[in-house]
Design a protein around this motif. Structure first.
Motif, PDB file in Angstrom:
ATOM      1  N   UNK A   1     -11.130 -13.871   5.128  1.00  6.59           N
ATOM      2  CA  UNK A   1     -10.273 -14.826   4.396  1.00  6.59           C
ATOM      3  C   UNK A   1      -9.340 -14.087   3.419  1.00  6.59           C
ATOM      4  N   UNK A   2      -9.872 -13.087   2.756  1.00  2.00           N
ATOM      5  CA  UNK A   2      -9.091 -12.280   1.815  1.00  2.00           C
ATOM      6  C   UNK A   2      -8.040 -11.470   2.569  1.00  2.00           C
ATOM      7  N   UNK A   3      -8.408 -10.946   3.722  1.00  2.00           N
ATOM      8  CA  UNK A   3      -7.492 -10.173   4.542  1.00  2.00           C
ATOM      9  C   UNK A   3      -6.273 -11.008   4.942  1.00  2.00           C
ATOM     10  N   UNK A   4      -6.513 -12.244   5.344  1.00  2.00           N
ATOM     11  CA  UNK A   4      -5.421 -13.150   5.745  1.00  2.00           C
ATOM     12  C   UNK A   4      -4.479 -13.396   4.568  1.00  2.00           C
ATOM     13  N   UNK A   5      -5.036 -13.652   3.392  1.00  2.00           N
ATOM     14  CA  UNK A   5      -4.222 -13.924   2.203  1.00  2.00           C
ATOM     15  C   UNK A   5      -3.395 -12.702   1.795  1.00  2.00           C
ATOM     16  N   UNK A   6      -3.998 -11.524   1.855  1.00  2.00           N
ATOM     17  CA  UNK A   6      -3.279 -10.305   1.479  1.00  2.00           C
ATOM     18  C   UNK A   6      -2.126 -10.022   2.438  1.00  2.00           C
ATOM     19  N   UNK A   7      -2.375 -10.171   3.719  1.00  2.00           N
ATOM     20  CA  UNK A   7      -1.309  -9.939   4.705  1.00  2.00           C
ATOM     21  C   UNK A   7      -0.155 -10.929   4.520  1.00  2.00           C
ATOM     22  N   UNK A   8      -0.489 -12.125   4.057  1.00  2.00           N
ATOM     23  CA  UNK A   8       0.514 -13.178   3.885  1.00  2.00           C
ATOM     24  C   UNK A   8       1.320 -13.026   2.595  1.00  2.00           C
ATOM     25  N   UNK A   9       0.669 -12.559   1.531  1.00  2.00           N
ATOM     26  CA  UNK A   9       1.306 -12.614   0.208  1.00  2.00           C
ATOM     27  C   UNK A   9       1.527 -11.264  -0.481  1.00  2.00           C
ATOM     28  N   UNK A  10       1.241 -10.160   0.208  1.00  2.00           N
ATOM     29  CA  UNK A  10       1.480  -8.830  -0.381  1.00  2.00           C
ATOM     30  C   UNK A  10       2.327  -8.021   0.593  1.00  2.00           C
ATOM     31  N   UNK A  11       3.408  -7.444   0.077  1.00  2.00           N
ATOM     32  CA  UNK A  11       4.309  -6.667   0.943  1.00  2.00           C
ATOM     33  C   UNK A  11       3.707  -5.293   1.227  1.00  2.00           C
ATOM     34  N   UNK A  12       4.322  -4.578   2.160  1.00  2.00           N
ATOM     35  CA  UNK A  12       3.865  -3.222   2.477  1.00  2.00           C
ATOM     36  C   UNK A  12       4.000  -2.281   1.288  1.00  2.00           C
ATOM     37  N   UNK A  13       4.924  -2.613   0.373  1.00  2.00           N
ATOM     38  CA  UNK A  13       5.125  -1.768  -0.814  1.00  2.00           C
ATOM     39  C   UNK A  13       4.290  -2.246  -2.009  1.00  2.00           C
ATOM     40  N   UNK A  14       3.400  -3.226  -1.768  1.00  2.00           N
ATOM     41  CA  UNK A  14       2.478  -3.646  -2.822  1.00  2.00           C
ATOM     42  C   UNK A  14       2.986  -4.727  -3.749  1.00  2.00           C
ATOM     43  N   UNK A  15       4.145  -5.307  -3.450  1.00  2.00           N
ATOM     44  CA  UNK A  15       4.648  -6.407  -4.293  1.00  2.00           C
ATOM     45  C   UNK A  15       3.872  -7.682  -3.954  1.00  2.00           C
ATOM     46  N   UNK A  16       3.475  -8.397  -5.002  1.00  2.00           N
ATOM     47  CA  UNK A  16       2.594  -9.559  -4.817  1.00  2.00           C
ATOM     48  C   UNK A  16       3.366 -10.862  -5.039  1.00  2.00           C
ATOM     49  N   UNK A  17       3.214 -11.775  -4.100  1.00  2.00           N
ATOM     50  CA  UNK A  17       3.834 -13.099  -4.204  1.00  2.00           C
ATOM     51  C   UNK A  17       2.805 -14.055  -4.825  1.00  2.00           C
ATOM     52  N   UNK A  18       2.789 -14.087  -6.165  1.00  2.00           N
ATOM     53  CA  UNK A  18       1.792 -14.918  -6.858  1.00  2.00           C
ATOM     54  C   UNK A  18       2.039 -16.403  -6.630  1.00  2.00           C
ATOM     55  N   UNK A  19       3.302 -16.787  -6.458  1.00  2.00           N
ATOM     56  CA  UNK A  19       3.593 -18.198  -6.163  1.00  2.00           C
ATOM     57  C   UNK A  19       2.990 -18.592  -4.817  1.00  2.00           C
ATOM     58  N   UNK A  20       3.001 -17.658  -3.873  1.00  2.00           N
ATOM     59  CA  UNK A  20       2.374 -17.902  -2.576  1.00  2.00           C
ATOM     60  C   UNK A  20       0.868 -18.062  -2.705  1.00  2.00           C
ATOM     61  N   UNK A  21       0.260 -17.234  -3.545  1.00  2.00           N
ATOM     62  CA  UNK A  21      -1.186 -17.355  -3.788  1.00  2.00           C
ATOM     63  C   UNK A  21      -1.516 -18.706  -4.431  1.00  2.00           C
ATOM     64  N   UNK A  22      -0.628 -19.179  -5.309  1.00  2.00           N
ATOM     65  CA  UNK A  22      -0.858 -20.480  -5.948  1.00  2.00           C
ATOM     66  C   UNK A  22      -0.860 -21.585  -4.892  1.00  2.00           C
ATOM     67  N   UNK A  23       0.066 -21.498  -3.936  1.00  2.00           N
ATOM     68  CA  UNK A  23       0.105 -22.492  -2.858  1.00  2.00           C
ATOM     69  C   UNK A  23      -1.154 -22.445  -1.993  1.00  2.00           C
ATOM     70  N   UNK A  24      -1.722 -21.246  -1.865  1.00  2.00           N
ATOM     71  CA  UNK A  24      -2.930 -21.076  -1.046  1.00  2.00           C
ATOM     72  C   UNK A  24      -4.190 -20.957  -1.910  1.00  2.00           C
ATOM     73  N   UNK A  25      -4.168 -21.627  -3.066  1.00  2.00           N
ATOM     74  CA  UNK A  25      -5.282 -21.488  -4.008  1.00  2.00           C
ATOM     75  C   UNK A  25      -6.621 -21.948  -3.412  1.00  2.00           C
ATOM     76  N   UNK A  26      -6.588 -22.989  -2.576  1.00  2.00           N
ATOM     77  CA  UNK A  26      -7.836 -23.470  -1.962  1.00  2.00           C
ATOM     78  C   UNK A  26      -8.473 -22.391  -1.095  1.00  2.00           C
ATOM     79  N   UNK A  27      -7.630 -21.671  -0.337  1.00  2.00           N
ATOM     80  CA  UNK A  27      -8.140 -20.593   0.510  1.00  2.00           C
ATOM     81  C   UNK A  27      -8.690 -19.448  -0.333  1.00  2.00           C
TER      82      UNK A  27
END
Length: 252
Positions: free
Chosen positions: A45-71
């Motif tokens: 589950x964590x792997x899916x979220x990281x692939x979806x919301x973290x770029x290859x250069x390590x930039x994090x899409x926190x707004x995306x994580x907020x949308x997927x907060x249930x996951x």
């Protein structure tokens, strides 16, 4: 005489029942111990979220994580319910605690979002804001009392403090099977990242991480010996060393 006859009739039956009970008990113990040995945490589950919301250069899409907060919360619940046991391998245990640190750091940020820096949050590392196996933990406990005591200095390139100068958040979960390869890769990536470390043969300006946790990198030689295991540029043992200012801006 009747009592003796009754006893003779019942004895084989009682013995059979005891054997069945003992057999069931033994089978149950074998099942539990075998289950315990196999049942390390699944970090999918964590792997899916990281692939979806973290770029290859390590930039994090926190707004995306907020949308997927249930996951995210579903994964944090798995971590909370399945803490390492003695049957786990060292790599499974290390992977668990690295993922704990990173996942709960993301949780801390999105619970306080928007912020420009993790340091805007009150006591971000010392606050006991999550539970694992019924025990309260803070991020600094996970880092200093658990991970650092496992004598693996490369954890410093794997755990992420949500800041620009931190090692990049890897966009995949750490796992038992891949941990050795993952730790080698993140060490090499961080040490050779010119935005984090400036390296030449005779002079190095490196991350404060190597200053704060210097002892962790010197267990098998000098700091330069450690750097040379991963640096693309061979550093002289007499190289002049200084440390970069740390940028605590959010790694967004």
């Amino acid at each position: 005489m009747k009592k003796l006859l009754l006893l003779l009739v019942l004895t084989p039956f009682i013995s059979m029942c005891n054997n069945v009970t003992n057999s069931n008990s033994t089978a149950k113990k074998i099942f539990l111990s075998s289950n315990e040995a196999i049942k390390a945490v699944d970090h999918a589950k964590w792997d899916v979220l990281l692939k979806k919301h973290v770029s290859n250069s390590g930039k994090v899409n926190y707004k995306g994580f907020i949308k997927d907060q249930k996951e995210l919360d579903a994964y944090l619940a798995i971590l909370s319910q399945s803490t390492p046991s003695k049957s786990w391998s060292r790599n499974a245990t290390l992977a668990y605690w690295i993922n704990v640190y990173n996942a709960f750091t993301v949780k801390l940020i999105i619970d306080n979002y928007p912020v420009k820096s993790i340091k805007e949050i009150s006591n971000p590392w010392g606050k006991k804001f999550f539970s694992l196996g019924g025990e309260k933990y803070s991020l600094e406990e996970v880092e200093h009392k658990i991970l650092r005591k496992m004598n693996e200095p490369r954890i410093h390139f794997a755990i992420n403090c949500a800041s620009y100068s931190c090692p990049n958040l890897l966009n995949e979960a750490y796992t038992e099977a891949k941990l050795s390869q993952q730790l080698a890769e993140v060490a090499k990536d961080f040490i050779n990242d010119k935005s984090k470390n400036s390296i030449s043969p005779n002079q190095i300006e490196i991350s404060e991480i190597f200053n704060w946790f210097a002892a962790d990198f010197k267990t098998k030689g000098s700091l330069i010996d450690f750097l040379n295991q991963y640096s693309n540029i061979k550093i002289s043992s007499k190289a002049k060393t200084s440390f970069k200012d740390y940028n605590w801006n959010l790694n967004e």
